[in-house]
Design a protein around this motif. Sequence first.
Motif, PDB file in Angstrom:
ATOM      1  N   ALA A 270      -4.767  -0.365  -4.727  1.00  0.00           N
ATOM      2  CA  ALA A 270      -4.139   0.727  -3.516  1.00  0.00           C
ATOM      3  C   ALA A 270      -2.885   0.528  -3.445  1.00  0.00           C
ATOM      4  N   PRO A 271      -1.932   1.821  -2.616  1.00  0.00           N
ATOM      5  CA  PRO A 271      -0.549   2.133  -3.115  1.00  0.00           C
ATOM      6  C   PRO A 271       0.118   0.980  -2.261  1.00  0.00           C
ATOM      7  N   HIS A 272       1.447   0.991  -1.730  1.00  0.00           N
ATOM      8  CA  HIS A 272       2.029   0.224  -0.427  1.00  0.00           C
ATOM      9  C   HIS A 272       1.513  -1.015  -0.646  1.00  0.00           C
ATOM     10  N   ARG A 273       1.399  -1.301  -0.964  1.00  0.00           N
ATOM     11  CA  ARG A 273       0.940  -3.102  -0.275  1.00  0.00           C
ATOM     12  C   ARG A 273       1.746  -3.570  -0.102  1.00  0.00           C
ATOM     13  N   ASP A 274       1.434  -4.811   0.413  1.00  0.00           N
ATOM     14  CA  ASP A 274       2.944  -5.419   1.147  1.00  0.00           C
ATOM     15  C   ASP A 274       3.720  -5.897  -0.272  1.00  0.00           C
ATOM     16  N   PRO A 275       4.649  -5.980  -0.299  1.00  0.00           N
ATOM     17  CA  PRO A 275       5.717  -6.000  -2.078  1.00  0.00           C
ATOM     18  C   PRO A 275       5.468  -7.638  -2.044  1.00  0.00           C
ATOM     19  N   LEU A 276       5.402  -8.757  -1.389  1.00  0.00           N
ATOM     20  CA  LEU A 276       4.590  -9.849  -1.003  1.00  0.00           C
ATOM     21  C   LEU A 276       3.288 -10.230  -2.577  1.00  0.00           C
ATOM     22  N   PHE A 277       2.572  -8.700  -2.443  1.00  0.00           N
ATOM     23  CA  PHE A 277       1.598  -8.861  -3.842  1.00  0.00           C
ATOM     24  C   PHE A 277       2.119  -8.415  -5.220  1.00  0.00           C
ATOM     25  N   GLY A 278       3.608  -8.280  -5.041  1.00  0.00           N
ATOM     26  CA  GLY A 278       3.842  -7.147  -5.930  1.00  0.00           C
ATOM     27  C   GLY A 278       3.444  -8.306  -7.751  1.00  0.00           C
ATOM     28  N   ARG A 279       3.690  -9.259  -7.569  1.00  0.00           N
ATOM     29  CA  ARG A 279       3.765 -10.244  -8.113  1.00  0.00           C
ATOM     30  C   ARG A 279       1.891 -10.530  -9.071  1.00  0.00           C
ATOM     31  N   TRP A 280       2.461 -11.188  -8.650  1.00  0.00           N
ATOM     32  CA  TRP A 280       0.328 -10.661  -8.438  1.00  0.00           C
ATOM     33  C   TRP A 280      -0.375  -9.341  -9.014  1.00  0.00           C
TER      34      TRP A 280
END
Length: 346
Positions: free
Chosen positions: A35-45
């Motif tokens: 999904a696009p535009h998720r919370d940036p904290l999820f970026g690494r995962w």
Amino acid sequence: MLRIHFTADDFARVRFAPRPAPLQELHAALATAVAPHRDPLFGRWRGRVLRALPAAADPLADLVPAGRAPYFLDVLGDTLADAFDLVRATGPEFVREELVRVYGTGPGSLPAPHWIRGLYAGEEASWQTVRRAQRAAYETVLAPVWPVIQDLHREEFARHALITAEHGLAAALTALAPGSRLDGGVWEWPAAVPPREVHLSGRGLVLLPTFHHPSGPLLQDLPARPVVLTYPAGPALPPVPDDQDDPLAAVLGRTRANLLRLLTGPLTTTELARALRVSNATASAHAGALRAAGLVATARTGRSVSHERTALASLVVDGRPAAVGSGGGTRSAGPEPVDTTPCGKR
């Protein structure tokens, strides 16, 4: 807004899934990953998951063209084998209806890959393609953290049971979604896009927590079946493997290792507590221990206490130092300023 309408019979048929459902959790994880535009904290995962998915899992993307998934994939098997069997037992007419729904018909329809056309025709080779793709994705995304998910599910089950026993079903339902309310037999969720009205009509409701989907809920509403509500069990990062699979967690403990990984930028104590699923006091204590070790820098701005990684922590977590001026360890490592932020305030 999501509005779920209960009859008297439905209130007697509300149940909490006793165990996590592997395929449902896998679908929630994959939806979060793409999904696009998720919370940036999820970026690494997200980056790690997308890089790790093997080619054998690619057919799953064919099953979700334009973000629409066929409903015959939504099953609640307690094990992966049970879930595979339930999917395969889907009636051929329903399979064809769902494939037509997700791919469309007429001029605006999407081109279906050859193996999807085989699935429409009921070919066993295409069903084996589905099974191999789901197995490959599960082994990559969920298998390393499945024991953690089982533990989290047991904790959520116990929390729900205690609230129901002490305060009743209405309190237990509204506790699942902050801001939701039960009014005259209608359970209203504050946000759902698009707005939706769901009538249980005596079928009952199954509550299933997910630990990989931060926004929700996800709803399975099929004729003649109980409605399944898959809800996010707290805004947090997806689970990480047990400590033995994580060298940093083996040294610091899983919660403190997760805290350091969360600090890709400044976060308040309240934000850390929400992400880690702990109290503000616990988050503050962990941050204090890491600060004493020179891994976290803490500062106050007004009533808010914020934390950042130090350069040393960035070396430990990322293998490279933080940029100058970003958690570089120049702040005092003394006692933390008292955090007076209300527990529910971001």
